[in-house]
Structures are given as C-alpha cells and as structure tokens.
Write an enzyme that holds these catalytic residues in place. Structure first.
Site, PDB file in Angstrom:
ATOM      1  N   LEU A   1       0.944  -1.209  -0.463  1.00 45.63           N
ATOM      2  CA  LEU A   1       0.259  -0.375   0.047  1.00 45.63           C
ATOM      3  C   LEU A   1       0.886   1.056  -0.197  1.00 45.63           C
ATOM      4  O   LEU A   1       0.959   2.358  -1.446  1.00 45.63           O
ATOM      5  CB  LEU A   1      -0.935   0.108   0.954  1.00 45.63           C
ATOM      6  CG  LEU A   1      -2.240   0.895   1.550  1.00 45.63           C
ATOM      7  CD1 LEU A   1      -2.672   1.615   0.412  1.00 45.63           C
ATOM      8  CD2 LEU A   1      -2.573   1.037   3.025  1.00 45.63           C
ATOM      9  N   ASP A   2       1.328   1.591   1.292  1.00 49.49           N
ATOM     10  CA  ASP A   2       2.314   2.415   1.272  1.00 49.49           C
ATOM     11  C   ASP A   2       3.653   2.406   2.085  1.00 49.49           C
ATOM     12  O   ASP A   2       3.453   2.032   3.269  1.00 49.49           O
ATOM     13  CB  ASP A   2       1.977   3.604   2.218  1.00 49.49           C
ATOM     14  CG  ASP A   2       2.744   4.964   2.185  1.00 49.49           C
ATOM     15  OD1 ASP A   2       4.235   4.686   1.732  1.00 49.49           O
ATOM     16  OD2 ASP A   2       2.646   5.423   3.590  1.00 49.49           O
ATOM     17  N   PRO A   3       5.204   1.668   1.410  1.00 54.01           N
ATOM     18  CA  PRO A   3       4.861   2.052  -0.149  1.00 54.01           C
ATOM     19  C   PRO A   3       4.122   0.816  -0.623  1.00 54.01           C
ATOM     20  O   PRO A   3       3.723   0.012  -0.822  1.00 54.01           O
ATOM     21  CB  PRO A   3       7.179   1.712  -0.246  1.00 54.01           C
ATOM     22  CG  PRO A   3       6.832   0.818   1.138  1.00 54.01           C
ATOM     23  CD  PRO A   3       6.160   1.169   1.804  1.00 54.01           C
TER      24      PRO A   3
END
Length: 376
Positions: free
Chosen positions: A118-120
């Site tokens: 997702l993030d990253p």
C-alpha cells in the site's frame, strides 16, 4: 514454479488467497501452522512451519520467495532466493542491505521486488502515473515550479476519541514516532526530529472533501529520482508522509510526551495499554485514505494540478488494509513469474502496462479511486 509465501499475518491473507484461487502453485510457510490453516486451510494443504533451513531445501530456480514477515527477515530470504536462482517479493521499503544485493541479483538473473504493498506500493504507482501524465501534457515546462505531496494513513472508519485504532501490537507505531524525517518545504530541505514537530493540515479532495492532520515521515528526498523528477525542475515542496484524523495530535499529546524518552520496556507496556483501549472490534471497519498530489506552477499560477485519491474501508471482504497491502504483492508475484520485471532490486514498477493493470485492480479493492483535475 512455486510461490513460497512466508507469513500469514493480518495484512497477508487476501493476496495469498487470490494467488491460490487463481491456480498458482503455492506453499505457505508460517511460524504457527494453525493460524495459517485458519487463513487458507480451506484452499490449500501445503502449509508448513516457517524454518529458513527447511525453506532453503525446497526452493528451486524460477520459484518466488515472498516475505510477509517482519523486516529483519527480508534480506536473509532475498539472499536465499539469489543462491537458489529464485525471485523475491516483499511489500517493505528497500533497506540499504537489500539494495546491496542488486549486482548479485542481476548476475543470477533474478528479480528482488520490494515496495509493492500500500505505502510503499500503491502510492508509488499513483506518483508514476501523475509524473508521466504531467510530462506529456501541454503545460509541461522544465522551468515550472513543482510541488509534490503524498499522504497515506489507516484510520478508524468511525472516529473514536483517541482518533486511531490498532489492528495489531502498537509498538511499531510508537517506535515510528521516534523517527526523524527529511522533506522539502519552501524550496528548502526540512529535517524534523519528531513527527509532532511538523504536523500540518491537508484538505483531501475526496468524494466528500475532508481535512486531515499530516506529517512527513522517513527520508522523502530519494523518491524524487525514483519518481523520475528532472533534476532541473525547481522543487518547492516534496513530501511523503502519514495522514491522521483531525484531532489526532491533541488526543496523542500525552503519548508524544512519553514516547520521546520511554525505555523499551515502558514502550511495550504502553503499547499493551493502548491496544487494550483502542483495538478494532470483531468485524469493525477500518479505513485507508491515500492522496498523491502533483502541482506545477508558472509565475505563481497553477498550470497543471492533479491529485490521485483513494478512500477504502473494511467490508464483507475483510479489512481495507489487508486488501491494499497483499493484493498488490500478489500482482507483483504474477509479474515476476511472467518475466515482466527485470532482474535486480526494484521498487514498484514504472512500466505503463503494469501501472495500468495494477491500478485497475486497485479500483476493485477501494470504494473510491479517481484522479481529480483541479484545473477543470
């Protein structure tokens, strides 16, 4: 080719189930076999106790080793993959020790793919899309002043007094509050020792516009190169950071005061208290908000400005966080098996075909995903 999926924690299951259901040959490795059986035992029998030596005995050339384990396992498993001519995939940031394996991976002809969660992960895809879109636009000029902001956060779907809830032990969240960050603000490199020293407001252009509290995290600066910023561009703002519900800073004021000086033992004690008081209940919906914003200005006037926005929440499919972390990992595994990602150490891909395909899949995972053009 076999996918050796290591770790079936809370953020792993949807992507793992997707791979199995799509007919891939998968072996599941987990420290607790019973937990893995609860997660995927209805789909697969090949579930084993995670043991690096046992894994090394069965990994073959062309296989993919997937680490959804804590970060300190990634490099060891990536090295194992190289030694056996296998590929490696994880959702985590590329540590210097991982980057150091690049030459060996290229010589072995294997891909070590990271930063595909997702993030990253999804945030990188959005950034690559926006930069490519801007570069080919009529507004593009190498002298335009650039501002870039990327904020992501997991928050409760229904706000609580603490303005946050935990899916798992909060020690990692608390330790992250001790981490310094680097970003660019007003053309100047900004170094912040603690997140609460740099909390600002961000107005997210969601379907229902909403204001959040945000702060920079980690070192944002290397991502300018990864996002293919031209070194000649004047960069006014560049920040990758965390997003929290409004009121978070006030609700956490006592936590900030204690975290700064707490011993590891006290941190663990505090984490246990917070989890007891602010854990998600059974089937309670979580929420993930991600906004990636690129603005180009000429003579103080916006000439190009778009924001890629995502708003997702838990539903009958499970938590938003689990979907958004693990399904992109499964997409990366398929791309590796299809030889669509070159050998060496790499983050989420720039390739336009992969970008389009992966973002189309993300569309099915989130309740709201779109590019907002602020100048139309």
């Amino acid at each position: 080719m076999t996918v050796h999926w290591c770790g079936t924690g809370l953020s792993s299951v949807p992507g793992l189930r997707r791979l199995i259901q799509d007919g891939h040959s998968v072996t599941v490795w987990n420290r607790t076999v019973e937990k893995a059986r609860k997660a995927v035992g209805d789909l697969i029998d090949d579930i084993r106790v995670f043991d690096p030596a046992a894994l090394a005995e069965v990994v073959k050339p062309g296989d993919v080793v997937v680490s959804m384990l804590p970060g300190d396992w990634h490099v060891q498993l990536a090295q194992m993959a190289i030694d056996h001519g296998a590929h490696f995939v994880s959702s985590s940031y590329i540590a210097p020790e991982m980057r150091a394996l690049d030459t060996a991976a290229k010589m072995a002809g294997v891909a070590l793919v990271n930063e595909v969660g997702l993030d990253p992960g999804i945030d990188h895809l959005m950034a690559h899309h926006l930069v490519a879109d801007y570069r080919k636009s009529a507004a593009y000029d190498v002298e335009n002043v650039i501002s870039f902001k990327s904020y992501c956060g997991g928050v409760p779907k229904v706000a609580n007094a603490f303005r946050y809830k935990f899916s798992w032990a909060p020690v990692g969240v608390l330790k992250a509050l001790r981490s310094p960050s680097k970003s660019i603000r007003h053309y100047t490199e900004l170094e912040v020792k603690r997140p609460w020293d740099a909390i600002t407001r961000y107005d997210a252009p969601l379907a229902q516009p909403e204001a959040f509290e945000v702060y920079p995290n980690r070192d944002s600066l290397p991502f300018m190169e990864d996002y293919r910023f031209d070194p000649r561009w004047p960069v006014k703002e560049f920040v990758r950071g965390t997003l929290r519900l409004n009121g978070w800073a006030d609700a956490w004021a006592d936590i900030f005061a204690e975290v700064d000086t707490a011993s590891d033992d006290r941190l663990a004690e505090l984490a246990a208290e917070l989890l007891e008081q602010n854990a998600y209940g059974p089937d309670e919906a979580d929420r993930v908000v991600l906004c990636v914003d690129l603005l180009a200005e000429k003579d103080g006037r916006a000439v190009w400005h778009k924001t890629y926005v995502m708003d997702a929440w838990g539903d009958a499919r499970g938590t938003a966080m689990a979907r958004l972390v693990s399904v992109p990992v499964s997409l990366a595994i398929e791309a590796v098996l299809n030889r669509e990602i070159p050998p060496g150490v790499s983050p989420a891909p720039h390739d336009p075909k992969l970008l389009a395909r992966w973002l189309e899949e993300v569309q099915t995972l989130a309740q709201h995903l779109m590019v907002v053009d602020h100048l139309k």
